[in-house]
Motif scaffolding. Structure first.
Motif, PDB file in Angstrom:
ATOM      1  N   ALA A 199       0.955  -1.208   0.247  1.00 52.58           N
ATOM      2  CA  ALA A 199      -0.126  -0.324  -0.052  1.00 52.58           C
ATOM      3  C   ALA A 199       0.637   1.283  -0.361  1.00 52.58           C
ATOM      4  O   ALA A 199       0.998   2.080  -0.527  1.00 52.58           O
ATOM      5  CB  ALA A 199      -0.745   0.051   1.351  1.00 52.58           C
ATOM      6  N   ALA A 200       1.587   1.419   0.942  1.00 58.02           N
ATOM      7  CA  ALA A 200       2.936   2.373   0.781  1.00 58.02           C
ATOM      8  C   ALA A 200       3.537   2.890  -0.333  1.00 58.02           C
ATOM      9  O   ALA A 200       3.240   3.617  -1.028  1.00 58.02           O
ATOM     10  CB  ALA A 200       4.428   2.223   1.953  1.00 58.02           C
ATOM     11  N   ALA A 201       3.897   1.431  -1.526  1.00 63.57           N
ATOM     12  CA  ALA A 201       3.987   1.496  -2.563  1.00 63.57           C
ATOM     13  C   ALA A 201       3.962   2.423  -3.504  1.00 63.57           C
ATOM     14  O   ALA A 201       3.581   2.911  -4.264  1.00 63.57           O
ATOM     15  CB  ALA A 201       5.497   0.101  -3.344  1.00 63.57           C
ATOM     16  N   VAL A 202       2.567   1.554  -3.335  1.00 66.67           N
ATOM     17  CA  VAL A 202       1.729   2.117  -4.667  1.00 66.67           C
ATOM     18  C   VAL A 202       0.883   3.201  -4.491  1.00 66.67           C
ATOM     19  O   VAL A 202       0.948   4.508  -4.775  1.00 66.67           O
ATOM     20  CB  VAL A 202       0.156   1.733  -4.684  1.00 66.67           C
ATOM     21  CG1 VAL A 202      -1.512   1.834  -5.291  1.00 66.67           C
ATOM     22  CG2 VAL A 202       0.202  -0.353  -4.691  1.00 66.67           C
ATOM     23  N   ARG A 203       0.775   4.226  -2.791  1.00 64.75           N
ATOM     24  CA  ARG A 203       0.717   5.442  -2.705  1.00 64.75           C
ATOM     25  C   ARG A 203       1.526   6.236  -3.192  1.00 64.75           C
ATOM     26  O   ARG A 203       1.609   7.368  -3.952  1.00 64.75           O
ATOM     27  CB  ARG A 203       0.633   5.637  -1.453  1.00 64.75           C
ATOM     28  CG  ARG A 203      -0.343   5.264  -0.797  1.00 64.75           C
ATOM     29  CD  ARG A 203      -0.461   6.281   0.568  1.00 64.75           C
ATOM     30  NE  ARG A 203       0.170   5.623   1.200  1.00 64.75           N
ATOM     31  CZ  ARG A 203       0.059   4.344   2.524  1.00 64.75           C
ATOM     32  NH1 ARG A 203      -0.975   3.585   2.057  1.00 64.75           N
ATOM     33  NH2 ARG A 203       1.253   4.179   3.585  1.00 64.75           N
TER      34      ARG A 203
ATOM     35  N   GLY B 251       4.870   8.830 -10.020  1.00 63.59           N
ATOM     36  CA  GLY B 251       5.642   7.560 -11.037  1.00 63.59           C
ATOM     37  C   GLY B 251       6.094   6.599 -10.460  1.00 63.59           C
ATOM     38  O   GLY B 251       6.361   6.474  -9.278  1.00 63.59           O
ATOM     39  N   LEU B 252       6.341   5.716 -11.285  1.00 64.64           N
ATOM     40  CA  LEU B 252       7.023   3.901 -10.643  1.00 64.64           C
ATOM     41  C   LEU B 252       7.986   4.487 -10.261  1.00 64.64           C
ATOM     42  O   LEU B 252       8.755   3.836 -10.053  1.00 64.64           O
ATOM     43  CB  LEU B 252       6.852   2.751 -11.832  1.00 64.64           C
ATOM     44  CG  LEU B 252       7.384   1.695 -11.304  1.00 64.64           C
ATOM     45  CD1 LEU B 252       6.763   1.247 -10.606  1.00 64.64           C
ATOM     46  CD2 LEU B 252       7.165   1.394 -12.962  1.00 64.64           C
TER      47      LEU B 252
ATOM     48  N   TRP C 124       1.120   3.779 -13.560  1.00 61.56           N
ATOM     49  CA  TRP C 124       1.977   2.815 -13.651  1.00 61.56           C
ATOM     50  C   TRP C 124       1.560   1.288 -13.839  1.00 61.56           C
ATOM     51  O   TRP C 124       2.762   0.783 -14.244  1.00 61.56           O
ATOM     52  CB  TRP C 124       3.089   2.889 -12.223  1.00 61.56           C
ATOM     53  CG  TRP C 124       2.043   2.664 -11.599  1.00 61.56           C
ATOM     54  CD1 TRP C 124       1.252   4.111 -10.479  1.00 61.56           C
ATOM     55  CD2 TRP C 124       1.835   1.314 -10.270  1.00 61.56           C
ATOM     56  NE1 TRP C 124       0.458   2.655  -9.508  1.00 61.56           N
ATOM     57  CE2 TRP C 124       1.044   1.631  -9.756  1.00 61.56           C
ATOM     58  CE3 TRP C 124       2.263   0.480 -10.765  1.00 61.56           C
ATOM     59  CZ2 TRP C 124       0.545   0.960  -8.933  1.00 61.56           C
ATOM     60  CZ3 TRP C 124       1.963  -0.752  -9.671  1.00 61.56           C
ATOM     61  CH2 TRP C 124       0.742  -0.466  -9.021  1.00 61.56           C
ATOM     62  N   VAL C 125       0.729   1.058 -13.825  1.00 61.47           N
ATOM     63  CA  VAL C 125       0.751  -0.290 -13.722  1.00 61.47           C
ATOM     64  C   VAL C 125       1.443  -1.132 -15.562  1.00 61.47           C
ATOM     65  O   VAL C 125       2.049  -2.362 -15.333  1.00 61.47           O
ATOM     66  CB  VAL C 125      -0.667  -0.799 -14.144  1.00 61.47           C
ATOM     67  CG1 VAL C 125      -1.180  -2.596 -13.941  1.00 61.47           C
ATOM     68  CG2 VAL C 125      -1.033  -0.926 -12.045  1.00 61.47           C
TER      69      VAL C 125
ATOM     70  N   GLU D 255      11.667  -6.335  -6.948  1.00 58.16           N
ATOM     71  CA  GLU D 255      10.760  -7.246  -8.724  1.00 58.16           C
ATOM     72  C   GLU D 255      10.346  -7.414  -7.351  1.00 58.16           C
ATOM     73  O   GLU D 255       9.231  -7.639  -7.647  1.00 58.16           O
ATOM     74  CB  GLU D 255      11.647  -7.619  -8.887  1.00 58.16           C
ATOM     75  CG  GLU D 255      12.692  -7.898 -10.055  1.00 58.16           C
ATOM     76  CD  GLU D 255      14.183  -6.974  -9.379  1.00 58.16           C
ATOM     77  OE1 GLU D 255      14.575  -6.944  -7.960  1.00 58.16           O
ATOM     78  OE2 GLU D 255      15.012  -6.774 -10.026  1.00 58.16           O
ATOM     79  N   ASP D 256      10.256  -7.928  -6.146  1.00 57.71           N
ATOM     80  CA  ASP D 256       9.556  -8.370  -5.711  1.00 57.71           C
ATOM     81  C   ASP D 256       8.270  -7.299  -5.270  1.00 57.71           C
ATOM     82  O   ASP D 256       7.320  -7.630  -4.659  1.00 57.71           O
ATOM     83  CB  ASP D 256      10.466  -9.309  -4.040  1.00 57.71           C
ATOM     84  CG  ASP D 256      11.180 -10.377  -4.438  1.00 57.71           C
ATOM     85  OD1 ASP D 256      10.264 -11.166  -5.249  1.00 57.71           O
ATOM     86  OD2 ASP D 256      11.888 -10.824  -4.124  1.00 57.71           O
ATOM     87  N   LEU D 257       9.234  -6.134  -4.817  1.00 58.74           N
ATOM     88  CA  LEU D 257       8.038  -4.645  -4.210  1.00 58.74           C
ATOM     89  C   LEU D 257       6.952  -4.754  -5.392  1.00 58.74           C
ATOM     90  O   LEU D 257       5.735  -4.355  -5.014  1.00 58.74           O
ATOM     91  CB  LEU D 257       9.165  -3.770  -4.085  1.00 58.74           C
ATOM     92  CG  LEU D 257       8.049  -2.707  -3.537  1.00 58.74           C
ATOM     93  CD1 LEU D 257       6.939  -2.804  -1.914  1.00 58.74           C
ATOM     94  CD2 LEU D 257       8.860  -1.480  -3.755  1.00 58.74           C
ATOM     95  N   TYR D 258       7.612  -4.587  -6.457  1.00 55.90           N
ATOM     96  CA  TYR D 258       6.269  -4.517  -7.571  1.00 55.90           C
ATOM     97  C   TYR D 258       5.353  -6.094  -7.983  1.00 55.90           C
ATOM     98  O   TYR D 258       4.323  -5.157  -8.316  1.00 55.90           O
ATOM     99  CB  TYR D 258       7.366  -4.573  -9.362  1.00 55.90           C
ATOM    100  CG  TYR D 258       8.623  -3.652  -9.210  1.00 55.90           C
ATOM    101  CD1 TYR D 258       8.250  -2.554  -8.719  1.00 55.90           C
ATOM    102  CD2 TYR D 258       9.715  -3.513 -10.055  1.00 55.90           C
ATOM    103  CE1 TYR D 258       8.917  -1.036  -9.058  1.00 55.90           C
ATOM    104  CE2 TYR D 258      10.133  -2.745 -10.373  1.00 55.90           C
ATOM    105  CZ  TYR D 258      10.227  -1.053 -10.105  1.00 55.90           C
ATOM    106  OH  TYR D 258      10.528   0.037 -10.291  1.00 55.90           O
ATOM    107  N   GLU D 259       6.049  -7.235  -7.292  1.00 53.62           N
ATOM    108  CA  GLU D 259       4.655  -7.817  -7.487  1.00 53.62           C
ATOM    109  C   GLU D 259       3.739  -7.368  -6.331  1.00 53.62           C
ATOM    110  O   GLU D 259       2.472  -7.578  -6.482  1.00 53.62           O
ATOM    111  CB  GLU D 259       5.353  -9.085  -6.901  1.00 53.62           C
ATOM    112  CG  GLU D 259       4.951 -10.492  -7.595  1.00 53.62           C
ATOM    113  CD  GLU D 259       4.969 -11.683  -7.860  1.00 53.62           C
ATOM    114  OE1 GLU D 259       4.770 -12.735  -8.099  1.00 53.62           O
ATOM    115  OE2 GLU D 259       6.669 -11.862  -7.785  1.00 53.62           O
ATOM    116  N   LEU D 260       4.233  -7.486  -5.401  1.00 50.11           N
ATOM    117  CA  LEU D 260       3.253  -7.112  -4.416  1.00 50.11           C
ATOM    118  C   LEU D 260       2.736  -5.923  -4.336  1.00 50.11           C
ATOM    119  O   LEU D 260       1.455  -5.959  -4.430  1.00 50.11           O
ATOM    120  CB  LEU D 260       3.704  -6.739  -3.230  1.00 50.11           C
ATOM    121  CG  LEU D 260       5.011  -7.618  -2.062  1.00 50.11           C
ATOM    122  CD1 LEU D 260       5.487  -6.666  -0.992  1.00 50.11           C
ATOM    123  CD2 LEU D 260       4.031  -8.599  -1.753  1.00 50.11           C
TER     124      LEU D 260
END
Length: 236
Positions: A33-37, A43-44, A114-115, A71-76
């Motif tokens: 959730a933090a990374a998405v915010r 931006g990514l 960014w998706v 890369e794991d963060l992106y997957e989350l």
């Protein structure tokens, strides 16, 4: 680096937090959730372990106990935004059901621009992505074709959605970076195009614009592109 694996690994096969110690202060959902915010706001490219750690109020190195690699963060992150789909009971009209799912995907990508940059088969094993695939397959239960063909169809639909929406997002982002409006630029370019067509060098273009001068309905184009993919499904 703490917790960083030296071999390929699936983040979902790992415990929520590696190592011993007290109860984890954060969950994967908190981190995602933090990374998405951050990605939604900046931006990514702005997403980093340091920024996510700051958002959560923890040390950067401690975050690697939860998420070994970026890369794991992106997957989350992808899994987190994929939780937003609605899955109504399949209607029995598989084309309508997949089209509705495609519209949901397009809307989600516009909410999280960014998706499209992260869309990859590599990230296809997360819980919410698997739920998406299972639902899409359930919409195709009545279609008498092999599993592999159904997966190909789902991949093609996702490809159309991702490519189309990425172009929409890129156009909007470019317009925001310019000192004039999209309408102003479109007007200038349209007048130039008309001047070139009026030279007589492009008779097919001239005939085409005479038949259909526009404006282009982007939603209708999106539906037609998907319809062409769906119409070809199951044919030899």
């Amino acid at each position: 680096m703490v917790g960083r694996p030296a071999v390929p690994e699936v983040i979902w096969a790992r415990p929520e937090r590696a190592g011993r110690g007290p109860k984890p202060a954060f969950s994967r959902a908190d981190i995602a959730a933090a990374a998405v915010r951050i990605a939604d706001a900046e931006g990514l490219d702005a997403v980093s372990m340091r920024k996510v750690a700051a958002e959560l109020g923890c040390g950067t190195m401690s975050l690697y106990n939860y998420v070994p690699r970026k890369e794991d963060l992106y997957e989350l992150m992808l899994d987190a935004v994929s939780a937003g789909y609605d899955y109504p009971a399949p209607s029995g009209d598989w084309r309508a059901d997949l089209l509705a799912l495609a519209h949901q995907a397009r809307a989600m990508m516009h909410r999280h621009t960014w998706v499209p940059r992260l869309m990859s088969p590599v990230y296809g094993f997360s819980p919410n992505v698997l739920r998406y695939l299972e639902y899409a397959l359930s919409c195709l239960d009545g279609v008498d074709v092999r599993f592999g063909e159904k997966m190909e169809l789902i991949a093609m639909v996702n490809g159309v959605v991702t490519t189309y929406t990425a172009n929409e997002i890129a156009t909007a982002e470019r317009s925001r970076s310019l000192p004039w409006s999209q309408e102003q630029e479109q007007d200038v370019r349209t007048r130039y195009l008309i001047s070139q067509i009026m030279t007589g060098k492009y008779p097919r273009m001239a005939a085409g614009f005479a038949e259909d001068p526009g404006p282009i309905d982007l939603d209708a184009v999106f539906d037609r592109a998907l319809a062409r993919v769906l119409d070809g499904f199951g044919r030899p």
